[in-house]
Write a protein that holds these residues in place. Structure first.
Motif, PDB file in Angstrom:
ATOM      1  N   LYS A 187      32.178  48.621  39.468  1.00 37.22           N
ATOM      2  CA  LYS A 187      30.855  48.245  39.652  1.00 37.22           C
ATOM      3  C   LYS A 187      30.076  48.642  38.199  1.00 37.22           C
ATOM      4  CE  LYS A 187      30.773  49.823  44.711  1.00 37.22           C
ATOM      5  NZ  LYS A 187      30.183  50.743  45.512  1.00 37.22           N
ATOM      6  N   GLY A 188      30.118  49.467  37.698  1.00 42.09           N
ATOM      7  CA  GLY A 188      29.462  49.573  36.329  1.00 42.09           C
ATOM      8  C   GLY A 188      29.811  48.458  35.539  1.00 42.09           C
ATOM      9  N   MET A 189      31.074  48.105  35.530  1.00 39.83           N
ATOM     10  CA  MET A 189      31.496  46.918  34.429  1.00 39.83           C
ATOM     11  C   MET A 189      30.810  45.552  35.193  1.00 39.83           C
ATOM     12  SD  MET A 189      35.451  46.869  33.222  1.00 39.83           S
ATOM     13  CE  MET A 189      34.926  45.278  32.073  1.00 39.83           C
ATOM     14  N   GLN A 232      28.180  45.221  37.267  1.00 37.12           N
ATOM     15  CA  GLN A 232      26.754  44.902  36.855  1.00 37.12           C
ATOM     16  C   GLN A 232      26.226  44.932  35.562  1.00 37.12           C
ATOM     17  OE1 GLN A 232      25.879  49.580  38.383  1.00 37.12           O
ATOM     18  NE2 GLN A 232      24.460  48.120  38.615  1.00 37.12           N
ATOM     19  N   ALA A 233      27.000  45.399  34.381  1.00 32.64           N
ATOM     20  CA  ALA A 233      26.622  45.414  32.969  1.00 32.64           C
ATOM     21  C   ALA A 233      26.947  43.902  32.592  1.00 32.64           C
ATOM     22  CB  ALA A 233      27.623  46.314  32.162  1.00 32.64           C
ATOM     23  N   LEU A 234      28.185  43.292  33.296  1.00 32.46           N
ATOM     24  CA  LEU A 234      28.438  41.808  32.991  1.00 32.46           C
ATOM     25  C   LEU A 234      27.376  40.743  33.733  1.00 32.46           C
ATOM     26  CD1 LEU A 234      32.273  42.245  32.534  1.00 32.46           C
ATOM     27  CD2 LEU A 234      30.746  41.599  30.737  1.00 32.46           C
ATOM     28  N   PHE A 278      33.756  52.567  38.485  1.00 33.94           N
ATOM     29  CA  PHE A 278      34.250  51.860  37.066  1.00 33.94           C
ATOM     30  C   PHE A 278      33.916  50.590  37.250  1.00 33.94           C
ATOM     31  CE2 PHE A 278      36.654  50.210  34.159  1.00 33.94           C
ATOM     32  CZ  PHE A 278      36.381  50.578  33.017  1.00 33.94           C
TER      33      PHE A 278
END
Lengths: 211, 335
Positions: free
Chosen positions: B97-99, B101-103, B95
């Motif tokens: 890492k997802g946040m 890389q999206a930011l 979770f």
């Protein structure tokens, strides 16, 4: 035109692709299950770089949400939740059976789709050409399967070659990224968006604990 | 200089937690505690993972709401990398890492045990460096020398069971529900700590052992119950007081030795068992006798929490210690 990101880390092989509508523009795969948690994020960055787009240009994320490896399912859903939360991207969850059913070449016959759960246990769903779904996805023991197959005159289909050892006549079909992308694009306009906050993998199996 | 604002996520065991920190000040610390494990007498790993993925986003969202910070203001995202239950760790790591890389912001991987030690730096008064920290939880028992926020080493640790595990397993033998440590503490308040004597370990250096004590309690109870089936019921308060007294005596003996060997008198405790009233009293009385300066974190920073991950990540951010997106979670590790 819309960009759709698809993630599947539910099994030994992972598949990630970026499609523009139904047309795939970048694909990443991996065949090492223990590396899904590491590789998924590298592959996501590479997909966007290859396509030349940014996160805020993605219109939807689609996940193959199970059944499959519990850890694998949580890796893709956790990552997707983080990305979708940041950019308010809608999340769509697809169970494996609906994807497999779409990819079966000849659907004009009663079909039972089987996936391996563990020894003598299978995930199972059945479709009839006129009646639609006649058996919702469920966990079934091999001993309970024979009578159902006979009664409904099902022809068995799978994507897992391991099942040949249990069912010699089972039909093995191949899922290609192009077919999956076509299905996702077809369904996404009518499918209900997932509850981003509380959605969970489609485990199809409860946790059994001996106290 | 722009503010350093971090989101920290903790998911190593059965608490899903998120915290927002700005320039070293904790703005929020949301903790969701999984209670389902109580009926099984211990944490069920698969159930823990399932509950983490269900609750991680609501917990993170609440941490943002309480802090008044928006996602776009973040400088980096931190997560617990190790040690812990691998399935649980992977939910928080994926979770985060997802946040991140999206930011398009950096990631900071944090060691859970290092974070327990640094929970003593969240609020004032703070210990001076170097300080000693006795970290006691359900999974670990360690004496750590901390020379600077990111410079610490283990002086001694349990070679078998953790102190918290000894509390919980003794409680189970007494018929108390999981987690039994707090119930032993509660009943001990009404009992005589010298009523019963249990085996104390003979372990070299600054290491601990609690498996012998566990066996000693088990055999003692079996023997007494053979004579009187209601022995535990009749003597619960004395049993709890004696067990607690013995565990704390073992803990304090090595902590005193560590202080003597290093000459360090700033002494901290951390981890879930630091909420134990007997341990807190023991630290206070030893501090008075040996002229220690003692430090005990607030209760919400003693059990597993994301604020301790956030304070550790803050110091890592200042040092430029970022992790790669390919770095993995790990069930076992040391610092």
């Amino acid at each position: 035109m819309s960009y759709i990101l698809y993630i599947d880390t539910s099994g030994t092989d992972s598949l990630l692709f970026l499609s523009q509508d139904e047309k795939i523009i970048a694909t990443k795969t991996s065949a090492l299950q223990t590396n899904h948690s590491h590789l998924i994020h590298i592959h996501l960055n590479e997909l966007l770089l290859e396509a030349g787009i940014k996160w805020n240009q993605i219109h939807a994320i689609a996940i193959q949400n199970g059944p499959g490896s519990y850890t694998g399912l949580r890796i893709s859903l956790s990552a997707a939740k983080g990305i979708c939360y940041v950019h308010s991207i809608p999340l769509f969850l697809f169970n494996y059976f609906e994807i497999i059913h779409y990819c079966i070449p000849n659907k004009n016959r009663p079909i039972g789709i089987l996936l391996f759960a563990r020894e003598n246990e299978f995930f199972f769903s059945a479709y009839h050409p006129q009646e639609g779904i006649i058996q919702d996805p469920s966990l079934i023991l091999i001993s309970d399967l024979d009578s159902f197959i006979e009664e409904k005159k099902l022809e068995l289909v799978t994507v897992d070659a391991k099942l040949n050892a249990y069912f010699p006549k089972i039909e093995l079909i191949e899922l290609t990224p192009a077919k999956i992308a076509a299905y996702i694009f077809t369904k996404i306009s009518s499918k209900k968006e997932a509850d981003l906050f509380y959605s969970e993998p489609f485990y199809l199996k409860n946790v059994y604990i001996n106290k | 200089m722009a503010s350093v604002i971090l989101l920290a996520i903790e998911s190593s065991c059965d608490e899903t937690s998120a915290s927002v920190i700005q320039d070293g000040q904790i703005l929020s610390n949301i903790i969701y505690t999984q209670t389902i494990h109580e009926k099984y007498g211990g944490v069920v790993p698969e159930s823990a993972s399932r509950l983490h993925i269900r609750h991680i986003l609501p917990v993170v969202h609440e941490a943002f709401l309480q802090s008044g910070i928006t996602k776009e203001q973040l400088s980096a995202i931190a997560y617990t990398q190790s040690p812990g239950l691998i399935g649980s760790l992977l939910v928080g790591a994926s979770f985060a890492k997802g946040m991140a890389q999206a930011l398009d912001i950096p990631l900071i991987a944090v060691n859970h045990m290092q974070a327990h030690v640094l929970s003593n730096l969240i609020d004032s008064p703070r210990p001076n460096f170097p300080f000693l920290c006795l970290t006691v939880s359900g999974g670990h028992t360690q004496i750590v020398q901390c020379n600077a926020p990111l410079d610490m080493h283990i002086l001694g640790e349990s070679i078998d069971d953790a102190a918290g595990e000894a509390f919980d397993k003794a409680a189970k033998m007494l018929g108390l529900p999981y987690p039994g440590g707090p119930l032993i503490d509660k009943h001990a308040k009404n009992g005589n700590p010298l009523a019963y004597k249990f085996a104390e370990p003979l372990v070299a250096d600054l290491n601990y052992s609690f498996s012998g004590l566990k066996t000693s309690i088990l055999y003692f109870l079996q023997k007494e119950k053979a004579k009187d089936e209601t022995f535990i019921e009749k003597n619960l308060a004395d049993l709890c007081a004696s067990i607690q007294y013995t565990i704390i005596k073992i803990l304090m003996k090595k902590l005193m030795l560590a202080s003597k060997q290093t000459g360090i008198k700033d002494i901290c405790i951390a981890g879930g068992v630091s909420a134990n009233s007997g341990l807190r009293e023991a630290i206070q009385s030893h501090a008075a006798r040996y002229r220690w300066n003692y430090f005990i974190p607030k209760f919400e920073y003693c059990t597993d929490n994301a604020a301790m991950i956030a304070i550790t990540a803050y110091y890592k951010y200042l040092q430029g210690e970022f992790s790669e997106i390919a770095d993995g979670a790990s069930a076992r590790s040391t610092f």
